[in-house]
Scaffold this motif. Structure first.
Motif, short mmCIF file in Angstrom:
data_model
loop_
_atom_site.label_atom_id
_atom_site.label_comp_id
_atom_site.label_asym_id
_atom_site.label_seq_id
_atom_site.Cartn_x
_atom_site.Cartn_y
_atom_site.Cartn_z
N ARG A 107 0.85 -1.08 0.25
CA ARG A 107 -0.03 0.14 -0.09
C ARG A 107 0.77 1.29 0.01
O ARG A 107 0.49 2.40 -0.58
CB ARG A 107 -0.90 0.16 1.32
N PHE A 108 1.89 1.08 0.70
CA PHE A 108 2.74 2.41 0.88
C PHE A 108 4.24 2.48 0.58
O PHE A 108 5.03 3.43 0.68
CB PHE A 108 2.57 2.78 2.59
N GLY A 109 4.55 1.23 -0.02
CA GLY A 109 5.94 1.19 -0.54
C GLY A 109 6.90 0.85 0.93
O GLY A 109 6.43 0.23 1.99
N ASP A 110 8.02 1.58 0.85
CA ASP A 110 9.07 1.30 2.05
C ASP A 110 9.09 2.20 2.97
O ASP A 110 10.17 2.31 3.67
CB ASP A 110 10.61 1.00 1.20
N ARG A 111 8.12 2.90 3.01
CA ARG A 111 8.24 4.17 3.91
C ARG A 111 7.83 3.78 5.44
O ARG A 111 7.88 4.44 6.46
CB ARG A 111 7.61 5.37 3.46
N VAL A 112 6.98 2.67 5.50
CA VAL A 112 6.42 2.14 6.63
C VAL A 112 7.16 1.10 7.15
O VAL A 112 7.20 -0.16 6.58
CB VAL A 112 4.96 2.00 6.55
N VAL A 113 7.51 0.85 8.48
CA VAL A 113 8.13 -0.17 9.09
C VAL A 113 7.41 -0.62 10.07
O VAL A 113 6.49 0.15 10.96
CB VAL A 113 9.43 0.43 9.94
N VAL A 114 6.76 -1.89 10.07
CA VAL A 114 6.20 -2.67 10.81
C VAL A 114 6.67 -3.57 11.99
O VAL A 114 7.59 -4.28 11.48
CB VAL A 114 4.89 -3.37 10.04
N ASP A 115 6.47 -3.49 13.21
CA ASP A 115 7.21 -4.42 14.16
C ASP A 115 6.17 -4.72 15.20
O ASP A 115 5.13 -3.96 15.41
CB ASP A 115 8.38 -3.78 14.68
N PHE A 116 6.48 -5.57 16.39
CA PHE A 116 5.54 -5.81 17.38
C PHE A 116 6.25 -5.90 18.76
O PHE A 116 7.36 -6.17 18.76
CB PHE A 116 4.83 -7.26 17.13
N CYS A 117 5.66 -5.72 19.63
CA CYS A 117 6.09 -5.77 21.07
C CYS A 117 5.06 -6.31 21.83
O CYS A 117 3.89 -6.73 21.64
CB CYS A 117 6.29 -4.36 21.46
N MET A 118 5.48 -6.90 23.04
CA MET A 118 4.62 -7.26 24.22
C MET A 118 4.81 -6.53 25.41
O MET A 118 5.70 -5.83 25.73
CB MET A 118 5.06 -8.66 24.55
N ARG A 119 3.39 -6.31 26.16
CA ARG A 119 3.42 -5.46 27.41
C ARG A 119 4.17 -6.13 28.50
O ARG A 119 4.62 -5.42 29.18
CB ARG A 119 1.54 -5.35 27.57
N TYR A 120 4.07 -7.42 28.54
CA TYR A 120 4.82 -7.90 29.50
C TYR A 120 5.72 -9.34 28.90
O TYR A 120 5.25 -9.98 27.93
CB TYR A 120 3.70 -9.04 30.58
N GLY A 121 6.84 -9.16 29.23
CA GLY A 121 7.90 -10.18 28.57
C GLY A 121 8.61 -9.48 27.52
O GLY A 121 8.86 -8.37 27.48
N ASN A 122 9.03 -10.37 26.47
CA ASN A 122 9.67 -9.89 25.51
C ASN A 122 9.19 -10.24 24.29
O ASN A 122 8.46 -11.34 23.88
CB ASN A 122 11.15 -10.57 25.33
N PRO A 123 9.26 -9.59 23.07
CA PRO A 123 10.24 -8.14 23.00
C PRO A 123 9.49 -7.09 23.63
O PRO A 123 8.21 -6.86 23.58
CB PRO A 123 10.41 -7.93 21.39
N SER A 124 10.20 -6.33 24.63
CA SER A 124 9.64 -5.52 25.40
C SER A 124 9.34 -4.13 24.40
O SER A 124 9.56 -3.80 23.54
CB SER A 124 10.78 -4.79 26.41
N THR A 125 8.22 -3.45 25.10
CA THR A 125 7.91 -2.21 24.22
C THR A 125 8.93 -1.34 24.24
O THR A 125 9.24 -0.41 23.29
CB THR A 125 6.70 -1.49 25.11
N LYS A 126 9.76 -1.11 24.99
CA LYS A 126 11.10 -0.14 25.17
C LYS A 126 12.06 -0.30 24.07
O LYS A 126 12.36 0.17 23.50
CB LYS A 126 11.60 -0.08 26.54
N SER A 127 12.17 -1.80 24.10
CA SER A 127 13.45 -2.16 23.02
C SER A 127 12.85 -1.96 21.58
O SER A 127 13.49 -1.55 20.90
CB SER A 127 13.66 -3.65 23.25
#
Length: 346
Positions: A107-127
């Motif tokens: 939809r947008f080309g390479d300008r949007v980066v998608v990732d995920f985090c977990m509220r508890y445990g890993n991967p942490s939101t902060k990281s």
């Protein structure tokens, strides 16, 4: 932007937009100490258990966490993804992220980066906030993967996101995706999953049980909109499926502690249905975006057992939407709507 920087200037990445998906969390493993770390973080969250710390923490650390990691670890082992050595929620959330990332690229080309985090445990939101900023994301859309808003789910995920931003020298511009419990594409994806499940059965169930994660009744009285949003999701699903009020019901699961929680309780209600002659039921969990311990172990084992022991004959668990194509497309539509003004489709 980088053409006029002096040679000794810190590197500056080309500007991008980040989309950060957030789910509840998962222990790193099923052993005692992994489970204890995870449960301690989860049950110490005052959005989840809002008792005074002086009263709750001694009970939690000295009594509950001396025993519960063993039983919780056994429950997780019964559903653990042994091949990848991770919980199903981790596997599914990663697959959802990959599907949404592909949609965003289309939809947008390479300008949007998608990732995920977990509220508890890993991967942490902060990281993950740090990672997106390091990749040049000057704008971040934060997406708690909870269709219905609750203080104990959506709000605590948002809290953690803003805590992560507090540590950033150069904070990005941010937006929070609102709950999507009434989005037509989400409701349609739910309905499609029910239709597929019913189509595979020789005999149609007498009742569709929509089992949502529970909350203390007190939270509703204090203004939490979760109960109302769950009821509306059920109503919209009923209308989309074209079934009667008598063929669908809303229940709540996963009660914890001595307080009165939202009723009816799923584990009790399915037994009541069986005793009332509803011998064939299907259970769906519309509040969960990914199958997890509450669906794979609690619904498909404990709640199923309650129904069958009361005389139920046919119990069908309809899996969460997970990385189903209709679900990925629905979530991507929600993201696109919330990116308006930042970026338009290519």
């Amino acid at each position: 932007m980088t053409d006029h920087l002096p040679a000794d200037h810190p590197p500056v990445q080309p500007e991008k937009i980040g989309v950060l998906l957030a789910n509840l969390g998962t222990p790193d493993d099923t052993d005692y100490w992994s489970m204890r770390r995870y449960l301690s973080e989860f049950l110490s969250d005052q959005r989840v258990i809002d008792y005074p710390k002086w009263k709750w923490q001694p009970l939690l650390q000295l009594i509950i966490l001396s025993k519960r990691p063993f039983s919780s670890g056994a429950a997780y082992r019964s559903i653990w993804n042994e091949e990848k050595n991770e919980s199903p929620m981790m596997t599914i959330t990663r697959d959802q992220t990959a599907g949404i990332a592909a949609e965003m690229t289309a939809r947008f080309g390479d300008r949007v980066v998608v990732d995920f985090c977990m509220r508890y445990g890993n991967p942490s939101t902060k990281s993950k906030v740090r990672s997106l900023i390091e990749q040049g994301c000057r704008r971040i859309l934060f997406f708690p993967l909870y269709p219905q808003y609750a203080g104990a789910t959506s709000a605590t995920a948002n809290d953690q996101f803003f805590r992560a931003l507090m540590d950033e020298k150069w904070q990005p511009t941010v937006r929070i995706v609102p709950p999507y419990f009434e989005e037509p594409t989400y409701v349609d994806a739910l309905a499609q999953s029910v239709e597929r499940a019913y189509g595979a059965l020789e005999q149609k169930p007498d009742m569709l049980v929509c089992s949502y994660h529970g909350l203390p009744q007190r939270y509703l009285m204090e203004g939490d909109p979760y109960h109302c949003q769950c009821q509306k999701t059920t109503r919209l699903l009923k209308e989309r499926l074209g079934i009667s009020d008598e063929a669908i019901t809303t229940t709540f699961q996963s009660q914890f502690g001595p307080e009165e929680w939202l009723r009816p309780y799923t584990v009790e209600h399915v037994a009541e249905l069986a005793r009332a002659g509803k011998k064939r039921i299907a259970v769906i969990a519309p509040a969960f975006s990914a199958d997890c311990i509450e669906t794979l172990e609690e619904i498909n084992e404990e709640i199923r057992e309650s129904f069958e022991e009361a005389g139920g004959e046919s119990f069908t668990y309809i899996p969460c939407l997970n990385d189903d194509a209709a679900h990925v497309s629905a979530l991507s539509d929600v993201i696109e709507t919330n990116l308006k003004g930042w970026i338009e489709p290519a």
